[in-house]
Design an enzyme around this catalytic site. Structure first.
Site, PDB file in Angstrom:
ATOM      1  N   ASP A   1       0.872  -1.175   0.000  1.00 42.65           N
ATOM      2  CA  ASP A   1       0.000   0.000   0.000  1.00 42.65           C
ATOM      3  C   ASP A   1       0.910   1.227   0.000  1.00 42.65           C
ATOM      4  OD1 ASP A   1      -1.704   2.057   0.582  1.00 42.65           O
ATOM      5  OD2 ASP A   1      -2.380   1.269   2.514  1.00 42.65           O
TER       6      ASP A   1
ATOM      7  N   ASP B   1     -17.846   4.286  -0.105  1.00 39.03           N
ATOM      8  CA  ASP B   1     -16.547   4.056   0.549  1.00 39.03           C
ATOM      9  C   ASP B   1     -16.787   3.756   2.041  1.00 39.03           C
ATOM     10  OD1 ASP B   1     -13.764   4.098   1.198  1.00 39.03           O
ATOM     11  OD2 ASP B   1     -13.372   5.526  -0.403  1.00 39.03           O
TER      12      ASP B   1
ATOM     13  N   ASP C   1     -10.629  -3.524  -0.978  1.00 37.83           N
ATOM     14  CA  ASP C   1      -9.510  -2.593  -0.780  1.00 37.83           C
ATOM     15  C   ASP C   1      -8.674  -3.063   0.417  1.00 37.83           C
ATOM     16  OD1 ASP C   1      -7.929  -0.335  -1.045  1.00 37.83           O
ATOM     17  OD2 ASP C   1      -9.223   0.886   0.224  1.00 37.83           O
TER      18      ASP C   1
ATOM     19  N   ARG D   1      -7.828  -3.878  -5.201  1.00 36.95           N
ATOM     20  CA  ARG D   1      -6.598  -3.098  -5.266  1.00 36.95           C
ATOM     21  C   ARG D   1      -5.397  -4.028  -5.398  1.00 36.95           C
ATOM     22  NH1 ARG D   1      -5.069   1.300  -0.713  1.00 36.95           N
ATOM     23  NH2 ARG D   1      -4.337  -0.517   0.430  1.00 36.95           N
TER      24      ARG D   1
ATOM     25  N   ASP E   1      -3.910   4.612  -4.945  1.00 38.15           N
ATOM     26  CA  ASP E   1      -3.963   6.028  -4.571  1.00 38.15           C
ATOM     27  C   ASP E   1      -3.007   6.879  -5.400  1.00 38.15           C
ATOM     28  OD1 ASP E   1      -5.798   5.172  -2.787  1.00 38.15           O
ATOM     29  OD2 ASP E   1      -4.508   5.344  -1.028  1.00 38.15           O
TER      30      ASP E   1
ATOM     31  N   HIS F   1     -12.665   9.089  -8.765  1.00 27.86           N
ATOM     32  CA  HIS F   1     -12.623   8.845  -7.315  1.00 27.86           C
ATOM     33  C   HIS F   1     -11.677   9.851  -6.686  1.00 27.86           C
ATOM     34  CE1 HIS F   1     -12.576   6.953  -3.461  1.00 27.86           C
ATOM     35  NE2 HIS F   1     -11.448   6.269  -3.609  1.00 27.86           N
TER      36      HIS F   1
HETATM   37  C1  GLC Z   1      -7.584   3.516   0.372  1.00 22.60           C
HETATM   38  C2  GLC Z   1      -8.065   3.308  -1.060  1.00 22.60           C
HETATM   39  C3  GLC Z   1      -8.948   4.447  -1.467  1.00 22.60           C
HETATM   40  C4  GLC Z   1     -10.110   4.554  -0.488  1.00 22.60           C
HETATM   41  C5  GLC Z   1      -9.596   4.735   0.933  1.00 22.60           C
HETATM   42  C6  GLC Z   1     -10.711   4.690   1.961  1.00 22.60           C
HETATM   43  O1  GLC Z   1      -6.742   4.624   0.434  1.00 22.60           O
HETATM   44  O2  GLC Z   1      -6.996   3.130  -1.937  1.00 22.60           O
HETATM   45  O3  GLC Z   1      -9.429   4.254  -2.772  1.00 22.60           O
HETATM   46  O4  GLC Z   1     -10.922   5.641  -0.838  1.00 22.60           O
HETATM   47  O5  GLC Z   1      -8.685   3.703   1.238  1.00 22.60           O
HETATM   48  O6  GLC Z   1     -11.413   3.501   1.902  1.00 22.60           O
END
Ligand code: GLC
Length: 750
Positions: free
Chosen positions: A166, A291, A401, A468, A484, A542
């Protein structure tokens, strides 16, 4: 150092067994590839593969020097007790030069490391195992693939680690990201060879970086499992990779439309407001995403009771407008007595353990948290079934994710673990396997659980999962987004080679966050990015919690109208996109393709990183910097029609075209016809009306795939033939064809 070597070679049961003083190897003709699997412990002969699905074994024969199998180019093996080398014979591919000087010369050598190996001693292995393969380098050789990578298209000259991570701050020079696809496409003299290192442990590919004469493939694991995909065209390697690692299932039509996301639309009212704004502005929308804030205290499989009091009704209202709801599901489960998911998982013994047998406890969004062990089938089955919670409430897709897995802290360990980043401890146990061994497949096994769960719950639907993290073969279960990124022009630009190399690595359905995730988008960036995104296989806008709003209407006019046009264009093109999606699910051919993939004999096609082919018919050259009014681009051989002006340009060569804000430089290839429809979110993929835009050269060929847009009933691929001279054409019933003249007028062919 323990050099690999063999003194005994025997064909047993259609495969070749090599035995030496220390190591053993199995040489198989596996589907369209040669497999050479070297190991020390007898039990590793049958190691699990998370990547390879091709079962077919072709019978191998061996004459003491050359192994042969039907349909594969011969594999030459040089055997000695402490030295081993091999090469594939084909016209002029990766090992071409080796061929000429084959006799006695070790061109490709396999050496295990040992002392340099970072892995703690494993039972029965001298100094913990670890292998390194080296290839003698060629100046003219270039490398592609390697999954999700920053940087440009050609990967030579750098070192690439496969260790899912990550990294919210990645830049051009960043090494490993969220995905691991230990796959290389090596091309020289227009011919390609593929190499898969089917090892889930940390692997490192040094592509003539440390030593310009040498490329090395290293694995930290106790076996070395290599596949050679002979090509010789780049397209052959791609199709072979798909045969070996699986093709993506056909997606539902709605997944190919436009998606709107934000971290977060935290309550029902904000979701409805966004949907309303799309309607007001006449912008088509296929899905809106939830989200992490939809949950109750980051507990997966819950909705917050006040913020989303009736998610089922919300989904129903949206469905009436043709809009789907997608919800995020992260792997970490809040460790809390009385929380159903935790209690069930505990009863099932589903969570990852410490070597002492306790649950590994850490923190991510929920704290404290535990992690399901998705490498166990019973855990996957349980997790899959839990998704009834979402399907019952009308949620149409699942977003996985933090499954790299990303871990903010682990109990008893401060900060990051040296060398492995913010993830689970190396010794954490997944059944008998350590985290070191299965780290890279954690996300993939999670998405597999989700995909299989959704399919079992609603067999009449095509599951939609976005992930991801993944490994080679992730395309069997999920689409991928590139994590990200930032609202930087450099990230817009970088997304192109990233998606091209992902596509070459099997991950054909992928996209980057349009507008950029963190930092602040400005209207010009968003406009150019949305145009580029209209050609991403996965088109989703996003953004992060703290970044400026960037929905297509966020900047007002004149931007909204222009951004809306880019989105409408995607919907106009949907019959073509859907047809490419069907081709991808049948053959593994990517939707977005680097120029060299179709024009391997053209030198500039290997370096051009900021242009791509969209299927066979379209060439796209996005604007990747602010304030640009023109774009210089390379056209491969043949004639190309400027999509917007109708002017005709002859390749090969470089041209400069105007690139006003309203359009993306786009070209239609002579001899091709592209199916189009009206720009709206269609309910089925029977596409009415249906048009073919043709650029005839004699005849124009095209195709369209028509079906219900979801479900398992096979549809029909209709070939279209447009002949401008005789004004005759053959297209599916009800469809029409037209030609665009440079003067701007359209000629209908009926
Ligand atoms: C991580 C993900 C992102 C998401 C965030 C909150 O950073 O990569 O896409 O919005 O977590 O869930």
């Amino acid at each position: 150092m323990y050099p690999v070597g063999f003194e005994d070679a025997r064909v047993e049961d259609g495969e070749l067994w090599l035995r030496g003083p220390i190591f053993t190897a199995r040489v198989q003709a596996r589907g369209p590839a040669w497999r050479i699997h070297v190991f020390l412990r007898p039990e590793d002969a049958e190691k699990d593969s998370y990547a390879i699905v091709a079962e077919e074994k072709r019978p191998v024969a061996f004459d003491g020097r050359v192994a042969s199998a039907p349909g594969l180019p011969p594999l030459a093996l040089s055997l000695a007790p402490f030295a081993f080398s091999f090469g594939v014979f084909h016209a002029s591919g990766l090992f071409a030069r080796e061929l000429e000087t084959w006799r006695g010369v070790e061109r490709v050598t396999l050496d295990p490391l040992g002392v340099k190996n970072p892995v703690p001693p494993t039972e029965g292995l001298p100094l913990g195992g670890g292998f390194e393969l080296w290839l003698e380098e060629r100046p003219e050789r270039r490398y592609f693939g390697l999954g999700e990578r920053t940087g440009f298209l050609d990967k030579k000259g750098k070192r690439y680690t496969h260790w899912n991570t990550d990294d919210t701050d990645h830049e051009e020079g960043t090494d490993n990201l969220y995905q691991s696809q230990p796959f290389l496409m090596a091309v020289q003299g227009g011919e390609a060879t593929g190499l898969i290192l089917d090892e889930t442990w940390r692997t490192v590919f040094d592509l003539a970086r440390s030593d310009p004469e040498k490329t090395t493939l290293f694995t930290a694991g106790p076996t070395f499992d290599l596949y050679l995909l002979p090509g010789p065209r780049p397209r052959d390697v791609t199709l072979a990779l798909a045969e070996l690692t699986g093709r993506p299932p056909m997606p539902p039509l709605w997944a190919l439309g436009y998606h709107q996301c934000r971290y977060s639309y935290p309550e029902e009212a904000s979701v409805r407001a966004v949907v309303e704004a799309f309607k007001q502005h006449g912008i088509p929308l296929s899905a809106i995403w939830l989200d992490i804030d939809y949950m109750d205290g980051y507990r997966v499989f819950t909705f917050h009771p006040e913020r989303f009091p009736d998610p089922g009704r919300l989904a129903e209202d949206l469905a009436r407008e043709g809009i789907r709801l997608v919800a995020i599901v992260d792997p970490a489960v809040k460790k809390e007595a009385g929380y159903r998911v935790y209690e069930e998982g505990r009863a099932l013994d589903a969570f990852i353990k410490t070597p002492r047998g306790d649950e590994v406890v850490g923190e991510v969004w929920p704290k404290p948290a535990v992690w399901p062990d998705f490498t166990q089938e019973r855990v996957r089955r349980w997790w899959g079934k839990l998704h009834r919670f979402y399907t019952e409430r009308g949620v149409a897709g699942i977003w996985n994710d933090m499954n790299d897995p990303s871990v903010f802290a682990v109990e008893g360990v401060d900060g990051e673990l040296p060398g492995i980043g913010k993830t689970l401890p190396p010794g954490a146990l997944h059944g008998k396997k350590t985290h070191l061994e299965v780290h890279n497949v954690y996300g993939q096994e999670m998405s597999r659980a989700t995909f299989e769960g959704l399919l079992a719950l609603a067999p009449e639907r095509r599951p939609f999962v976005l992930t991801r993290s993944g490994f080679l073969g992730i395309q069997r279960y999920a689409w991928v987004w590139t994590g990200d990124n930032k609202s930087y022009w450099a990230h817009l630009e970088m997304s192109i080679p990233m998606l091209l190399n992902l596509g070459l690595s099997g991950v054909v359905f992928a996209g980057a966050d349009i507008g950029g995730f963190s930092e602040d988008a400005d209207p010009e960036l968003l406009l150019r990015w949305t145009w580029l995104g209209a050609f991403y296989p996965f088109m989703r806008n996003h953004s992060a919690k703290t970044s400026r709003r960037q929905e297509p209407y966020a900047f007002g006019e004149p931007w909204t109208g222009k951004i809306a046009e880019a989105i409408r264009f995607r919907y106009r093109l949907l019959p073509y996109v859907y047809t490419l999606a069907e081709e991808a699910s049948r053959t593994g051919a990517p939707l977005v393709r680097p120029l060299f993939w179709a024009f391997p004999e053209e030198e500039p096609a290997y370096q051009v990183y900021d242009q791509f082919l969209f299927g066979d018919a379209l060439l796209v050259a996005p604007v990747t910097r602010p304030g640009q009014t023109h774009r210089s681009l390379y056209l491969p051989r043949g004639r190309w029609q400027h999509w917007w002006r109708g002017t005709i340009h002859e390749g090969p060569g470089w041209i400069t075209v105007e690139a006003p804000l309203e359009e993306i430089p786009l070209f239609l290839r002579a001899g091709h016809a592209v199916p189009l429809t009206e720009p709206r979110a269609a309910k089925t993929a029977f596409f009415k009306p249906l048009y073919f835009r043709a650029f005839p050269e004699g005849q124009s060929h095209g195709a369209v795939y028509l079906d219900a847009g979801d479900g398992q009933v096979p549809g029909t691929r209709h070939e279209a033939l447009v002949d401008a001279e005789r004004r005759a054409f053959k297209v599916p019933r009800g469809a029409r064809a037209f030609i665009q003249r440079p003067e701007g007028n359209v000629i209908w062919l009926d």
